[in-house]
Design a protein around this motif. Structure first.
Motif, PDB file in Angstrom:
ATOM      1  N   GLY A 192      11.385 -31.395 -62.561  1.00  0.00           N
ATOM      2  CA  GLY A 192      12.201 -31.907 -63.646  1.00  0.00           C
ATOM      3  C   GLY A 192      13.561 -31.241 -63.713  1.00  0.00           C
ATOM      4  N   GLY A 193      13.589 -29.924 -63.516  1.00  0.00           N
ATOM      5  CA  GLY A 193      14.851 -29.197 -63.578  1.00  0.00           C
ATOM      6  C   GLY A 193      15.793 -29.586 -62.463  1.00  0.00           C
ATOM      7  N   MET A 194      15.272 -29.717 -61.237  1.00  0.00           N
ATOM      8  CA  MET A 194      16.119 -30.108 -60.115  1.00  0.00           C
ATOM      9  C   MET A 194      16.633 -31.526 -60.301  1.00  0.00           C
ATOM     10  SD  MET A 194      17.616 -29.267 -57.404  1.00  0.00           S
ATOM     11  CE  MET A 194      18.537 -30.140 -56.142  1.00  0.00           C
ATOM     12  N   ALA A 195      15.783 -32.421 -60.809  1.00  0.00           N
ATOM     13  CA  ALA A 195      16.214 -33.794 -61.054  1.00  0.00           C
ATOM     14  C   ALA A 195      17.284 -33.839 -62.139  1.00  0.00           C
ATOM     15  CB  ALA A 195      15.019 -34.657 -61.455  1.00  0.00           C
ATOM     16  N   LEU A 221      28.357 -21.333 -56.966  1.00  0.00           N
ATOM     17  CA  LEU A 221      27.139 -20.534 -56.881  1.00  0.00           C
ATOM     18  C   LEU A 221      26.484 -20.755 -55.525  1.00  0.00           C
ATOM     19  CD1 LEU A 221      25.738 -21.239 -60.476  1.00  0.00           C
ATOM     20  CD2 LEU A 221      27.334 -19.454 -59.728  1.00  0.00           C
ATOM     21  N   ASP A 222      26.876 -19.940 -54.558  1.00  0.00           N
ATOM     22  CA  ASP A 222      26.342 -20.059 -53.197  1.00  0.00           C
ATOM     23  C   ASP A 222      24.960 -19.425 -53.131  1.00  0.00           C
ATOM     24  OD1 ASP A 222      26.165 -20.658 -50.549  1.00  0.00           O
ATOM     25  OD2 ASP A 222      27.511 -19.066 -49.863  1.00  0.00           O
ATOM     26  N   GLU A 223      24.090 -19.981 -52.284  1.00  0.00           N
ATOM     27  CA  GLU A 223      22.715 -19.485 -52.147  1.00  0.00           C
ATOM     28  C   GLU A 223      22.068 -19.356 -53.524  1.00  0.00           C
ATOM     29  OE1 GLU A 223      20.837 -19.023 -49.668  1.00  0.00           O
ATOM     30  OE2 GLU A 223      22.081 -18.840 -47.881  1.00  0.00           O
ATOM     31  N   ALA A 236      30.422 -25.231 -43.241  1.00  0.00           N
ATOM     32  CA  ALA A 236      31.179 -26.405 -43.656  1.00  0.00           C
ATOM     33  C   ALA A 236      30.414 -27.687 -43.375  1.00  0.00           C
ATOM     34  CB  ALA A 236      32.534 -26.430 -42.949  1.00  0.00           C
ATOM     35  N   ALA A 237      29.658 -27.659 -42.285  1.00  0.00           N
ATOM     36  CA  ALA A 237      28.906 -28.851 -41.920  1.00  0.00           C
ATOM     37  C   ALA A 237      27.640 -29.002 -42.742  1.00  0.00           C
ATOM     38  CB  ALA A 237      28.538 -28.802 -40.433  1.00  0.00           C
ATOM     39  N   GLY A 238      27.246 -27.946 -43.462  1.00  0.00           N
ATOM     40  CA  GLY A 238      26.095 -28.061 -44.332  1.00  0.00           C
ATOM     41  C   GLY A 238      24.846 -27.398 -43.819  1.00  0.00           C
ATOM     42  N   GLU A 239      24.899 -26.620 -42.737  1.00  0.00           N
ATOM     43  CA  GLU A 239      23.697 -25.987 -42.240  1.00  0.00           C
ATOM     44  C   GLU A 239      23.208 -24.900 -43.200  1.00  0.00           C
ATOM     45  OE1 GLU A 239      24.391 -24.626 -38.286  1.00  0.00           O
ATOM     46  OE2 GLU A 239      23.714 -26.505 -37.440  1.00  0.00           O
ATOM     47  N   LYS A 240      24.140 -24.165 -43.781  1.00  0.00           N
ATOM     48  CA  LYS A 240      23.753 -23.120 -44.720  1.00  0.00           C
ATOM     49  C   LYS A 240      23.511 -23.712 -46.093  1.00  0.00           C
ATOM     50  CE  LYS A 240      25.360 -18.816 -46.816  1.00  0.00           C
ATOM     51  NZ  LYS A 240      26.528 -17.922 -46.977  1.00  0.00           N
ATOM     52  N   ALA A 241      24.389 -24.549 -46.555  1.00  0.00           N
ATOM     53  CA  ALA A 241      24.260 -25.192 -47.848  1.00  0.00           C
ATOM     54  C   ALA A 241      24.210 -26.692 -47.638  1.00  0.00           C
ATOM     55  CB  ALA A 241      25.432 -24.825 -48.755  1.00  0.00           C
ATOM     56  N   ALA A 242      22.993 -27.203 -47.453  1.00  0.00           N
ATOM     57  CA  ALA A 242      22.850 -28.604 -47.092  1.00  0.00           C
ATOM     58  C   ALA A 242      23.071 -29.531 -48.277  1.00  0.00           C
ATOM     59  CB  ALA A 242      21.479 -28.850 -46.489  1.00  0.00           C
ATOM     60  N   ILE A 243      22.875 -29.012 -49.484  1.00  0.00           N
ATOM     61  CA  ILE A 243      23.062 -29.828 -50.681  1.00  0.00           C
ATOM     62  C   ILE A 243      24.021 -29.099 -51.610  1.00  0.00           C
ATOM     63  CG2 ILE A 243      21.949 -30.964 -52.634  1.00  0.00           C
ATOM     64  CD1 ILE A 243      19.354 -30.895 -51.089  1.00  0.00           C
ATOM     65  N   THR A 244      25.032 -29.783 -52.061  1.00  0.00           N
ATOM     66  CA  THR A 244      25.979 -29.222 -53.019  1.00  0.00           C
ATOM     67  C   THR A 244      26.081 -30.171 -54.202  1.00  0.00           C
ATOM     68  OG1 THR A 244      27.250 -28.283 -51.210  1.00  0.00           O
ATOM     69  CG2 THR A 244      28.288 -28.294 -53.384  1.00  0.00           C
ATOM     70  N   VAL A 245      25.934 -29.653 -55.406  1.00  0.00           N
ATOM     71  CA  VAL A 245      26.094 -30.497 -56.581  1.00  0.00           C
ATOM     72  C   VAL A 245      27.068 -29.816 -57.523  1.00  0.00           C
ATOM     73  CG1 VAL A 245      23.902 -31.718 -56.522  1.00  0.00           C
ATOM     74  CG2 VAL A 245      23.977 -29.463 -57.527  1.00  0.00           C
ATOM     75  N   GLY A 246      27.998 -30.581 -58.053  1.00  0.00           N
ATOM     76  CA  GLY A 246      29.005 -30.016 -58.940  1.00  0.00           C
ATOM     77  C   GLY A 246      29.238 -30.882 -60.148  1.00  0.00           C
ATOM     78  N   ARG A 247      29.564 -30.235 -61.245  1.00  0.00           N
ATOM     79  CA  ARG A 247      29.853 -30.935 -62.495  1.00  0.00           C
ATOM     80  C   ARG A 247      31.333 -30.768 -62.804  1.00  0.00           C
ATOM     81  NH1 ARG A 247      27.810 -34.840 -66.019  1.00  0.00           N
ATOM     82  NH2 ARG A 247      28.907 -34.603 -67.983  1.00  0.00           N
ATOM     83  N   VAL A 248      32.090 -31.849 -62.691  1.00  0.00           N
ATOM     84  CA  VAL A 248      33.529 -31.790 -62.933  1.00  0.00           C
ATOM     85  C   VAL A 248      33.909 -32.931 -63.865  1.00  0.00           C
ATOM     86  CG1 VAL A 248      35.814 -31.809 -61.915  1.00  0.00           C
ATOM     87  CG2 VAL A 248      33.917 -30.815 -60.652  1.00  0.00           C
ATOM     88  N   LEU A 249      34.552 -32.633 -64.963  1.00  0.00           N
ATOM     89  CA  LEU A 249      35.016 -33.656 -65.906  1.00  0.00           C
ATOM     90  C   LEU A 249      36.457 -33.360 -66.298  1.00  0.00           C
ATOM     91  CD1 LEU A 249      31.980 -34.125 -68.323  1.00  0.00           C
ATOM     92  CD2 LEU A 249      32.728 -35.661 -66.518  1.00  0.00           C
ATOM     93  N   LEU A 269      22.650 -25.409 -52.218  1.00  0.00           N
ATOM     94  CA  LEU A 269      21.239 -25.254 -51.882  1.00  0.00           C
ATOM     95  C   LEU A 269      21.004 -25.622 -50.421  1.00  0.00           C
ATOM     96  CD1 LEU A 269      19.769 -27.026 -55.043  1.00  0.00           C
ATOM     97  CD2 LEU A 269      19.806 -24.558 -54.631  1.00  0.00           C
ATOM     98  N   GLN A 270      19.976 -25.034 -49.845  1.00  0.00           N
ATOM     99  CA  GLN A 270      19.649 -25.340 -48.458  1.00  0.00           C
ATOM    100  C   GLN A 270      18.808 -26.598 -48.333  1.00  0.00           C
ATOM    101  OE1 GLN A 270      17.848 -21.883 -46.708  1.00  0.00           O
ATOM    102  NE2 GLN A 270      19.652 -20.599 -46.990  1.00  0.00           N
ATOM    103  N   SER A 271      18.110 -26.963 -49.404  1.00  0.00           N
ATOM    104  CA  SER A 271      17.272 -28.161 -49.364  1.00  0.00           C
ATOM    105  C   SER A 271      16.909 -28.550 -50.791  1.00  0.00           C
ATOM    106  CB  SER A 271      15.991 -27.921 -48.553  1.00  0.00           C
ATOM    107  OG  SER A 271      15.155 -26.974 -49.219  1.00  0.00           O
ATOM    108  N   TRP A 272      16.432 -29.771 -50.952  1.00  0.00           N
ATOM    109  CA  TRP A 272      15.967 -30.240 -52.252  1.00  0.00           C
ATOM    110  C   TRP A 272      14.758 -29.428 -52.705  1.00  0.00           C
ATOM    111  CZ3 TRP A 272      17.769 -33.757 -55.769  1.00  0.00           C
ATOM    112  CH2 TRP A 272      16.882 -34.133 -56.790  1.00  0.00           C
ATOM    113  N   GLU A 273      13.862 -29.139 -51.765  1.00  0.00           N
ATOM    114  CA  GLU A 273      12.649 -28.398 -52.091  1.00  0.00           C
ATOM    115  C   GLU A 273      12.970 -26.992 -52.611  1.00  0.00           C
ATOM    116  OE1 GLU A 273      11.637 -31.700 -49.464  1.00  0.00           O
ATOM    117  OE2 GLU A 273      13.148 -30.122 -49.365  1.00  0.00           O
ATOM    118  N   GLN A 274      14.040 -26.392 -52.117  1.00  0.00           N
ATOM    119  CA  GLN A 274      14.446 -25.079 -52.602  1.00  0.00           C
ATOM    120  C   GLN A 274      14.819 -25.146 -54.082  1.00  0.00           C
ATOM    121  OE1 GLN A 274      18.211 -23.270 -51.270  1.00  0.00           O
ATOM    122  NE2 GLN A 274      17.011 -21.540 -50.523  1.00  0.00           N
TER     123      GLN A 274
END
Length: 226
Positions: free
Chosen positions: A87-90, A44-46, A213-226, A74-79
């Motif tokens: 709470g949702g972001m955490a 899920l980009d942007e 790739a360096a993270g300028e557009k998507a500075a934070i990436t979180v994924g759920r993999v099991l 995401l571009q930042s935590w604040e976004q």
């Protein structure tokens, strides 16, 4: 696609994403062990601009067990907090099993937390003393220091990211743009076939893809993999 306000396609993209994920859940329930035989990868980009899915943090906690692997960019935590609240972001961050932090971030609180997650190391300390009528003597000790402090993380250069995986220590990695990967030829062929200005896109892709790739557009990436 990622424009906000009038003309935004966020509603349509969100509805389509939810429809696909719901279909995957229903199919997984019919499969052995309640899991998709072939995992579904959902990048899920942007996300905060294009896929404003209020229930996404809650979905993270069980999607991995169903073979639905979600990746949120995401571009930042604040976004993220603006979209799902603190709470949702955490909750989303906590449920993720792979977390990637790229360059270009300036959030002091977030980077301080990442610095603490990376941890400390024992920095060697050498003391020299001289007694009357005696030669110098040396004593050795260690002192805890941050491996990467806030300033180091804020100055993370292009092409570098911090990867924090579940059950593993954080690592510093070098990112790889698609032009250097094994699917580069297929991607270029697709761009030339489906992009009306494919040649121009490819000419500009080198700098732009390196930035992503360096993270300028998507500075934070979180994924759920099991």
């Amino acid at each position: 696609m990622s424009v906000e306000g009038k003309g935004s396609t966020a509603g349509l993209v969100t509805a389509m994403t939810i429809a696909v994920s719901d279909a995957a859940e229903r199919y997984a329930a019919q499969c052995t062990g309640g899991r998709l035989p072939i995992p579904l990868v959902m990048p899920l980009d942007e996300t905060a601009n294009v896929c404003v899915w209020a229930q996404l943090p809650a979905k993270y906690s069980h999607y991995g067990s169903k073979g639905i692997n979600v990746k949120t960019f995401l571009q930042s935590w604040e976004q993220g907090e603006r979209t799902w609240g603190k709470g949702g972001m955490a909750a989303l961050w906590g449920a993720a099993t792979v977390r990637v932090v790229g360059s270009g971030l300036a959030s002091v609180d977030f980077l301080e937390g990442i610095s603490r997650l990376i941890g400390d190391y024992d920095a060697p300390q050498i003391s020299r003393s001289t007694g009357r009528g005696q030669g110098p003597s040396y004593s050795y000790s260690t002192q805890k220091e941050r491996i990467m402090d806030l300033a180091d993380l804020a100055a993370l250069p292009k092409g570098r990211s911090i990867v924090i995986g579940a059950g593993a220590r954080p690592v510093l990695v070098r990112t790889l743009p698609w032009m250097t990967g094994r699917h580069a030829a297929a991607i270029k062929a697709s761009i030339l076939r489906y992009d009306p200005v494919g040649n121009v896109t490819l000419e500009k892709s080198s700098d732009s893809v390196l930035a992503v790739a360096a993270g300028e557009k998507a500075a934070i990436t979180v994924g759920r993999v099991l």
